[in-house]
Design an enzyme around this catalytic site. Structure first.
Site, PDB file in Angstrom:
ATOM      1  N   SER A  18       0.860  -1.183   0.000  1.00  9.34           N
ATOM      2  CA  SER A  18       0.000   0.000   0.000  1.00  9.34           C
ATOM      3  C   SER A  18       0.896   1.232   0.000  1.00  9.34           C
ATOM      4  O   SER A  18       2.020   1.189   0.525  1.00  9.34           O
ATOM      5  CB  SER A  18      -0.855  -0.018   1.268  1.00  9.34           C
ATOM      6  OG  SER A  18      -1.417   1.249   1.500  1.00  9.34           O
ATOM      7  N   TYR A  71      -1.514  -0.607  10.302  1.00  7.86           N
ATOM      8  CA  TYR A  71      -1.515  -0.916   8.870  1.00  7.86           C
ATOM      9  C   TYR A  71      -0.248  -0.388   8.196  1.00  7.86           C
ATOM     10  O   TYR A  71       0.412  -1.102   7.434  1.00  7.86           O
ATOM     11  CB  TYR A  71      -2.762  -0.299   8.244  1.00  7.86           C
ATOM     12  CG  TYR A  71      -2.994  -0.610   6.783  1.00  7.86           C
ATOM     13  CD1 TYR A  71      -3.484  -1.847   6.386  1.00  7.86           C
ATOM     14  CD2 TYR A  71      -2.756   0.350   5.804  1.00  7.86           C
ATOM     15  CE1 TYR A  71      -3.721  -2.125   5.041  1.00  7.86           C
ATOM     16  CE2 TYR A  71      -2.997   0.088   4.457  1.00  7.86           C
ATOM     17  CZ  TYR A  71      -3.475  -1.157   4.085  1.00  7.86           C
ATOM     18  OH  TYR A  71      -3.710  -1.431   2.756  1.00  7.86           O
TER      19      TYR A  71
HETATM   20  N1  LIG Z   1      -8.793  -1.080  -1.031  1.00  6.41           N
HETATM   21  C1  LIG Z   1      -7.763  -0.265  -1.173  1.00  6.41           C
HETATM   22  O1  LIG Z   1      -7.929   0.933  -1.471  1.00  6.41           O
HETATM   23  C2  LIG Z   1      -6.367  -0.770  -0.952  1.00  6.41           C
HETATM   24  C3  LIG Z   1      -5.310   0.129  -1.160  1.00  6.41           C
HETATM   25  C4  LIG Z   1      -4.014  -0.317  -1.002  1.00  6.41           C
HETATM   26  C5  LIG Z   1      -3.782  -1.634  -0.658  1.00  6.41           C
HETATM   27  N2  LIG Z   1      -4.816  -2.481  -0.451  1.00  6.41           N
HETATM   28  C6  LIG Z   1      -4.509  -3.873  -0.096  1.00  6.41           C
HETATM   29  O2  LIG Z   1      -5.149  -4.749  -1.010  1.00  6.41           O
HETATM   30  C7  LIG Z   1      -5.373  -6.015  -0.384  1.00  6.41           C
HETATM   31  C8  LIG Z   1      -6.816  -6.434  -0.616  1.00  6.41           C
HETATM   32  O3  LIG Z   1      -7.659  -5.531   0.062  1.00  6.41           O
HETATM   33  P1  LIG Z   1      -9.135  -5.201  -0.416  1.00  6.41           P
HETATM   34  O4  LIG Z   1      -9.213  -3.775  -0.638  1.00  6.41           O
HETATM   35  O5  LIG Z   1      -9.543  -6.162  -1.466  1.00  6.41           O
HETATM   36  O6  LIG Z   1      -9.923  -5.485   0.950  1.00  6.41           O
HETATM   37  P2  LIG Z   1     -11.195  -6.334   1.299  1.00  6.41           P
HETATM   38  O7  LIG Z   1     -12.239  -6.216   0.260  1.00  6.41           O
HETATM   39  O8  LIG Z   1     -11.505  -5.980   2.700  1.00  6.41           O
HETATM   40  O9  LIG Z   1     -10.659  -7.832   1.239  1.00  6.41           O
HETATM   41  C9  LIG Z   1      -9.767  -8.318   2.193  1.00  6.41           C
HETATM   42  C10 LIG Z   1      -9.662  -9.810   1.994  1.00  6.41           C
HETATM   43  O10 LIG Z   1      -8.766 -10.338   2.992  1.00  6.41           O
HETATM   44  C11 LIG Z   1      -9.372 -11.480   3.563  1.00  6.41           C
HETATM   45  N3  LIG Z   1      -8.843 -11.690   4.901  1.00  6.41           N
HETATM   46  C12 LIG Z   1      -8.842 -10.826   5.954  1.00  6.41           C
HETATM   47  N4  LIG Z   1      -8.283 -11.397   7.026  1.00  6.41           N
HETATM   48  C13 LIG Z   1      -7.904 -12.643   6.637  1.00  6.41           C
HETATM   49  C14 LIG Z   1      -7.284 -13.731   7.304  1.00  6.41           C
HETATM   50  N5  LIG Z   1      -6.943 -13.654   8.606  1.00  6.41           N
HETATM   51  N6  LIG Z   1      -7.020 -14.869   6.601  1.00  6.41           N
HETATM   52  C15 LIG Z   1      -7.387 -14.964   5.312  1.00  6.41           C
HETATM   53  N7  LIG Z   1      -7.986 -13.973   4.628  1.00  6.41           N
HETATM   54  C16 LIG Z   1      -8.251 -12.836   5.290  1.00  6.41           C
HETATM   55  C17 LIG Z   1     -10.873 -11.160   3.539  1.00  6.41           C
HETATM   56  O11 LIG Z   1     -11.651 -12.322   3.536  1.00  6.41           O
HETATM   57  P3  LIG Z   1     -12.369 -12.996   4.796  1.00  6.41           P
HETATM   58  O12 LIG Z   1     -12.942 -11.885   5.634  1.00  6.41           O
HETATM   59  O13 LIG Z   1     -13.357 -13.876   4.145  1.00  6.41           O
HETATM   60  O14 LIG Z   1     -11.292 -13.757   5.504  1.00  6.41           O
HETATM   61  C18 LIG Z   1     -10.986 -10.531   2.158  1.00  6.41           C
HETATM   62  O15 LIG Z   1     -11.079 -11.522   1.158  1.00  6.41           O
HETATM   63  C19 LIG Z   1      -5.024  -5.824   1.083  1.00  6.41           C
HETATM   64  O16 LIG Z   1      -3.748  -6.361   1.331  1.00  6.41           O
HETATM   65  C20 LIG Z   1      -5.004  -4.314   1.257  1.00  6.41           C
HETATM   66  O17 LIG Z   1      -4.173  -3.903   2.298  1.00  6.41           O
HETATM   67  C21 LIG Z   1      -6.109  -2.094  -0.607  1.00  6.41           C
END
Ligand SMILES: NC(=O)c1ccc[n+]([C@@H]2O[C@H](COP(=O)([O-])OP(=O)(O)OC[C@H]3O[C@@H](n4cnc5c(N)ncnc54)[C@H](OP(=O)(O)O)[C@@H]3O)[C@@H](O)[C@H]2O)c1
Length: 260
Positions: free
Chosen positions: A139, A152
């Site tokens: 990120s 984070y």
């Molecule tokens: N959204 C943004 O703007 C953004 C920006 C920069 C970076 N990111 C990064 O992108 C990645 C994906 O994020 P996203 O935006 O897609 O978020 P999201 O929609 O909240 O998805 C997060 C995913 O992680 C899974 N997860 C959480 N805890 C877990 C655990 N203990 N074991 C296994 N799976 C787990 C959740 O599934 P379950 O709850 O079913 O376990 C879900 O599938 C993350 O690493 C995040 O930091 C996101």
């Protein structure tokens, strides 16, 4: 098309799920992990109905035994592991350091940092054998301090540096940290919903504005870049921090995919 097998964590929602769909369309065998069993089953059915190969391995990346089981089940079903995409993540706690709950800090570091470390270690023998690829989803918060996101920011900065050490140690694998941009996912909903109490008002307003003005990326856009990197990133990119819109990824995409 490819016969490769890709493990994707965080594949129940958001970026991880979108990446799974694109990688399956590109012909890879997909191993989807997250804790939400029902969502994973739906995604597996969707991929299979479209002619792809996928299995669900529900589990928690912060548990060592779940990381090992993920690799074992991938091997049992598909006979090899070529790539690991660490996309599972959590933003919480959203609170200033003076008020953050240390128990939630601990969970944050276990999911965002320790989980990828343990899964990478479990998969390394396979990845080394097949000159595989590891893509760690990082990120901008790893390098830019965001008030209210201490756990984070620290976890993602740790992930970046872990990736550097990995790239320095293991020349048989390609290890990349990926910046996906600001994406329209559940994580952004959490920032909008819980940020008011834990972030400075002007910072929180920025994220409300991204949403109101339609500036969030659809997950399949960075997901397409992530899928391509996980299958085709060249070895010389190992150790790099790559944004989703890096022109080199677009070039790889043109080389290897028709529609994405
Ligand atoms: N959204 C943004 O703007 C953004 C920006 C920069 C970076 N990111 C990064 O992108 C990645 C994906 O994020 P996203 O935006 O897609 O978020 P999201 O929609 O909240 O998805 C997060 C995913 O992680 C899974 N997860 C959480 N805890 C877990 C655990 N203990 N074991 C296994 N799976 C787990 C959740 O599934 P379950 O709850 O079913 O376990 C879900 O599938 C993350 O690493 C995040 O930091 C996101």
């Amino acid at each position: 098309m490819t016969e490769k097998t890709v493990i994707i964590t965080g594949a129940s929602k958001g970026l991880g799920a979108a990446t799974a769909f694109v990688a399956a369309e590109l012909g890879a065998n997909i191993v989807l992990n997250a804790r939400s069993t029902d969502l994973l089953a739906e995604h597996v059915a969707h991929i299979r109905n479209a002619g792809g190969n996928a299995i669900a391995v529900p589990g928690d990346v912060s548990r060592l035994e779940d990381c090992h089981r993920l690799v074992e089940e991938a091997l049992t079903h598909f006979g090899r592991v070529d790539s690991v995409i660490n996309s599972a993540g959590t933003i919480e706690p959203i609170a200033p350091i003076r008020r953050a709950d240390p128990g939630i800090w601990q969970k944050n570091l276990e999911i965002n940092l320790l989980g990828p470390m343990m899964l990478i270690q479990a998969a390394l023998p396979q990845l080394m054998l097949h000159h595989g690829r590891i893509i760690n989803v990082s990120s901008g918060a790893a390098v830019n301090a965001v008030p209210g996101w201490s756990g984070y920011c620290a976890a993602k900065a740790g992930l970046n540096h872990f990736n550097q050490v990995l790239a320095a140690e293991e020349k048989e694998v390609t290890a990349i940290t990926f910046l996906p941009g600001i994406i329209d996912t559940h994580m952004q909903e959490v920032v909008r919903d819980k940020g008011a109490g834990g972030m400075p008002p002007e910072q929180h307003a920025r994220f409300l504005r991204f949403h109101q003005q339609g500036e969030l990326l659809p997950p399949e856009v960075p997901g397409g870049a992530l899928a391509i990197l996980s299958l085709y990133a060249p070895a010389e990119w190992s150790g790099q921090l790559m944004p989703w819109d890096d022109p080199r990824i677009q070039h790889l995409r043109l080389q290897y995919s028709a529609g994405h």
